[in-house]
Design an enzyme around this catalytic site. Structure first.
Site, PDB file in Angstrom:
ATOM      1  N   HIS A 208       0.409  -3.171   0.837  1.00  0.00           N
ATOM      2  CA  HIS A 208       1.274  -2.582   1.865  1.00  0.00           C
ATOM      3  C   HIS A 208       0.736  -2.707   3.298  1.00  0.00           C
ATOM      4  CE1 HIS A 208       3.433  -1.012  -1.489  1.00  0.00           C
ATOM      5  NE2 HIS A 208       2.695   0.047  -1.699  1.00  0.00           N
TER       6      HIS A 208
ATOM      7  N   GLU B  89      -2.030  10.273   2.648  1.00  0.00           N
ATOM      8  CA  GLU B  89      -1.020  11.006   1.875  1.00  0.00           C
ATOM      9  C   GLU B  89      -1.588  12.335   1.397  1.00  0.00           C
ATOM     10  OE1 GLU B  89       1.402   8.127  -0.808  1.00  0.00           O
ATOM     11  OE2 GLU B  89      -0.670   7.497  -0.936  1.00  0.00           O
TER      12      GLU B  89
ATOM     13  N   ASP C  66      -4.308  -0.619  -4.211  1.00  0.00           N
ATOM     14  CA  ASP C  66      -3.002   0.025  -4.288  1.00  0.00           C
ATOM     15  C   ASP C  66      -2.279   0.002  -2.939  1.00  0.00           C
ATOM     16  OD1 ASP C  66      -0.922   1.578  -5.453  1.00  0.00           O
ATOM     17  OD2 ASP C  66      -1.807   3.428  -4.663  1.00  0.00           O
TER      18      ASP C  66
ATOM     19  N   LYS D  72      -5.771   9.445  -0.313  1.00  0.00           N
ATOM     20  CA  LYS D  72      -4.972  10.451  -1.028  1.00  0.00           C
ATOM     21  C   LYS D  72      -5.648  11.810  -0.872  1.00  0.00           C
ATOM     22  CE  LYS D  72      -2.519   7.542  -4.228  1.00  0.00           C
ATOM     23  NZ  LYS D  72      -1.219   7.477  -3.573  1.00  0.00           N
TER      24      LYS D  72
ATOM     25  N   ARG E 173       8.479  -2.424 -25.120  1.00  0.00           N
ATOM     26  CA  ARG E 173       8.098  -2.744 -26.503  1.00  0.00           C
ATOM     27  C   ARG E 173       8.497  -1.607 -27.463  1.00  0.00           C
ATOM     28  NH1 ARG E 173       3.514  -6.185 -28.139  1.00  0.00           N
ATOM     29  NH2 ARG E 173       2.899  -6.211 -25.972  1.00  0.00           N
TER      30      ARG E 173
ATOM     31  N   HIS F 289       7.586  -2.421  -1.282  1.00  0.00           N
ATOM     32  CA  HIS F 289       8.625  -1.614  -0.636  1.00  0.00           C
ATOM     33  C   HIS F 289       8.310  -1.294   0.824  1.00  0.00           C
ATOM     34  CE1 HIS F 289       5.981   1.765  -1.710  1.00  0.00           C
ATOM     35  NE2 HIS F 289       6.676   2.524  -0.891  1.00  0.00           N
TER      36      HIS F 289
ATOM     37  N   LYS G 206       4.246  -5.249  -7.385  1.00  0.00           N
ATOM     38  CA  LYS G 206       2.839  -5.371  -6.999  1.00  0.00           C
ATOM     39  C   LYS G 206       1.989  -4.453  -7.886  1.00  0.00           C
ATOM     40  CE  LYS G 206       2.002  -1.334  -4.992  1.00  0.00           C
ATOM     41  NZ  LYS G 206       0.893  -0.469  -4.757  1.00  0.00           N
TER      42      LYS G 206
HETATM   43  O1  LIG Z   1       5.104   6.939   0.630  1.00  0.00           O
HETATM   44  P1  LIG Z   1       5.711   5.920  -0.310  1.00  0.00           P
HETATM   45  O2  LIG Z   1       6.823   5.155   0.291  1.00  0.00           O
HETATM   46  O3  LIG Z   1       6.035   6.509  -1.639  1.00  0.00           O
HETATM   47  O4  LIG Z   1       4.581   4.828  -0.552  1.00  0.00           O
HETATM   48  C1  LIG Z   1       3.314   5.200  -0.982  1.00  0.00           C
HETATM   49  C2  LIG Z   1       3.088   4.838  -2.445  1.00  0.00           C
HETATM   50  O5  LIG Z   1       3.151   3.421  -2.562  1.00  0.00           O
HETATM   51  C3  LIG Z   1       2.934   2.940  -3.887  1.00  0.00           C
HETATM   52  O6  LIG Z   1       3.066   1.550  -3.923  1.00  0.00           O
HETATM   53  C4  LIG Z   1       1.565   3.337  -4.334  1.00  0.00           C
HETATM   54  O7  LIG Z   1       1.340   2.868  -5.661  1.00  0.00           O
HETATM   55  C5  LIG Z   1       1.406   4.842  -4.296  1.00  0.00           C
HETATM   56  O8  LIG Z   1       0.083   5.214  -4.647  1.00  0.00           O
HETATM   57  C6  LIG Z   1       1.747   5.380  -2.917  1.00  0.00           C
HETATM   58  O9  LIG Z   1       1.768   6.790  -2.977  1.00  0.00           O
END
Ligand SMILES: O=P(O)(O)OC[C@H]1O[C@@H](O)[C@H](O)[C@@H](O)[C@@H]1O
Length: 478
Positions: A251, A227, A246, A349, A69, A189, A159
């Site tokens: 995932h 992570e 998330d 996290k 935008r 992904h 997503k």
């Molecule tokens: O380790 P990758 O492949 O970056 O995937 C993890 C990430 O995947 C994303 O889809 C999340 O929004 C993030 O919070 C996360 O850190």
């Protein structure tokens, strides 16, 4: 259970995981118009991912159009695209080609006329890539439904697919008015993660594993994605989302699906998606009890050499929202293969020394008395890394100099680094019009159905929000 006598229909290990081969991409001229181009995702993942695909394919011709935008001068946008590609190590030839053709078109994504103008500006076969918050996706779909669309239009959407089950259903219904399912990519992904894709080859290419992939042999399955990363300036997104939505709702349920599903007859989108939908349809909370799901958030601590503030003290966090930075689900899979086997899904996290793997814990064997395993765990654990793709098998063996002493040894199989990152692998599927790595609409809805009782219980404050120190392993008594 799979029919092992029918070898003619086994997936060919050479073609598993069945992903589009970047080298074989058709030289179709495409334009990808990114709605939400000024967002972090476009710069950090999407543009580099597209660069990777173009770099690997060479013969693909792609134009990127940035749209948002807020207007942005073309020169500034070009500099952003260049920096994003260069930071990701994309080859100079690809960077120059993509930068020379890219432009920025200010667009209100809920305005049909502005969307029409954006599509008209596409010089190649158009892909509309919706990288906007979940609530905006539906508005885009509703605006698109009011205009004539090119027959070759593809739509991709990031997503989370909706905010909850009802919202996901409404989003799917709105998108279905615009394009048929086979022209729609829901992007996750993790489906491009080498381990997740490789699950088909590992499971169904090894009779040894295939025969033991069931409740008779497996005691517990863990799907873990912890992570070191913290909020990383993403409060606007994360504080409204949390770890359950998330990471687990999307995932990790996809990883569970590939781990637990029955054998597809062929690695085709329809067969694989049908098996995924079938197994997710059989997933429930353990004993249907939302209190088996746990949540926590980090407090101040040191992760590696970084000092993390408490989550609630991170910039732009609203402490009253009770957003969790770590979530754990305990699930059951009501198929004959998995009766009684707990599946633990967890992601947090700010975790020190994080585990990111699928671990299949085999039941203890009945070793003769005196040949006890060295610790209290199951004899054998198969661990598939979700970072890097290596597979480890922890085996129990007799010590070389001690025939009645057992010890644990580790076998490692490392398929080597994938050419494309997980994100790029999924984008390659989009550019090649292969929906194998897309999340089909019914599958996205199943994922929401599974977590809905937990979302409801947490919103009602039925589950305490616990705390763990950043840099620790997270709560240990769960
Ligand atoms: O380790 P990758 O492949 O970056 O995937 C993890 C990430 O995947 C994303 O889809 C999340 O929004 C993030 O919070 C996360 O850190």
């Amino acid at each position: 259970m799979s029919d092992q006598s029918d070898t003619t229909t086994q997936p060919d290990p050479d073609t598993v995981p069945g992903i589009p081969d970047a080298e074989s991409l058709e030289p179709t001229k495409r334009t990808i118009a990114i709605l939400g181009a000024n967002g972090d995702l476009a710069k950090r993942l999407l543009i580099p991912g597209l660069g990777e695909v173009v770099d690997a394919a060479r013969d693909i011709s792609l134009q990127i159009i940035g749209a948002a935008r807020t207007p942005q001068p073309n020169e500034e946008w070009r500099a952003t695209v260049r920096a994003s590609l260069e930071d990701a190590g994309i080859g100079a030839r690809t960077v120059d080609a993509l930068v020379s053709t890219t432009e920025f078109i200010p667009t209100d994504a809920s305005d049909p006329d502005e969307l029409r103008a954006l599509l008209d500006a596409c010089t190649g076969s158009p892909i509309l890539y919706i990288a906007l918050p979940p609530s905006a996706g539906r508005k885009v779909a509703e605006a698109l439904a009011q205009i004539d669309l090119p027959d070759d239009l593809l739509i991709a959407i990031e997503k989370p697919f909706g905010d909850d089950l009802a919202d996901a259903q409404a989003l799917n219904a709105a998108l279905a008015e615009v394009v048929p399912e086979e022209r729609l990519w829901r992007i996750d992904h993790f489906l491009g993660n080498a381990t997740v894709l490789g699950m088909l080859g590992l499971r169904f290419g090894n009779r040894l594993l295939e025969a033991g992939w069931n409740a008779e042999q497996i005691e517990k399955v863990e799907i873990l994605y912890d992570e070191e990363l913290g909020l990383e300036g993403r409060a606007a997104f994360y504080d409204q989302t949390g770890a359950l939505r998330d990471m687990l709702q999307s995932h990790l349920l996809m990883v569970l699906a590939l781990t637990a599903m029955e054998r597809p007859d062929a690695v085709t989108p329809t067969d694989v998606h049908d098996r995924i939908a079938e197994v997710l349809g059989a997933v429930r909370l353990w004993k249907d009890d939302p209190s088996t799901a746990r949540r926590a958030r980090y407090t101040e601590g040191r992760v590696g050499d970084r000092l993390f503030p408490s989550y609630v003290d991170e910039p732009d966090v609203d402490a009253s929202r009770e957003t969790e930075t770590l979530a754990q689900l305990l699930l059951q899979v009501d198929t004959p293969r998995w009766q009684g086997v707990p599946f633990v899904l967890r992601s947090g996290k700010g975790i020190g020394d994080p585990r990111r793997e699928v671990a299949m814990h085999f039941r203890r064997s009945a070793a003769p008395t005196g040949l006890d395993a060295p610790d209290g765990h199951a004899d054998t654990v198969l661990r598939m890394s979700l970072k890097g793709g290596a597979v480890h098998l922890d085996l129990i063996v007799t010590g070389a100099d001690d025939v009645d002493g057992l010890r644990r040894v580790e076998l490692e199989a490392d398929p080597g680094a994938a050419t494309l990152s997980a994100y790029a692998q999924v984008l390659a599927g989009l550019l090649q019009e292969n929906t194998l790595l897309s999340v089909r609409g019914d599958i996205a809805e199943q994922c929401w159905r599974i977590v809905t009782p937990v979302v409801t219980a947490w919103a009602a404050g039925e589950t305490p929000l616990e705390e763990y120190e950043a840099g620790s392993a997270g709560p240990t008594d769960w």
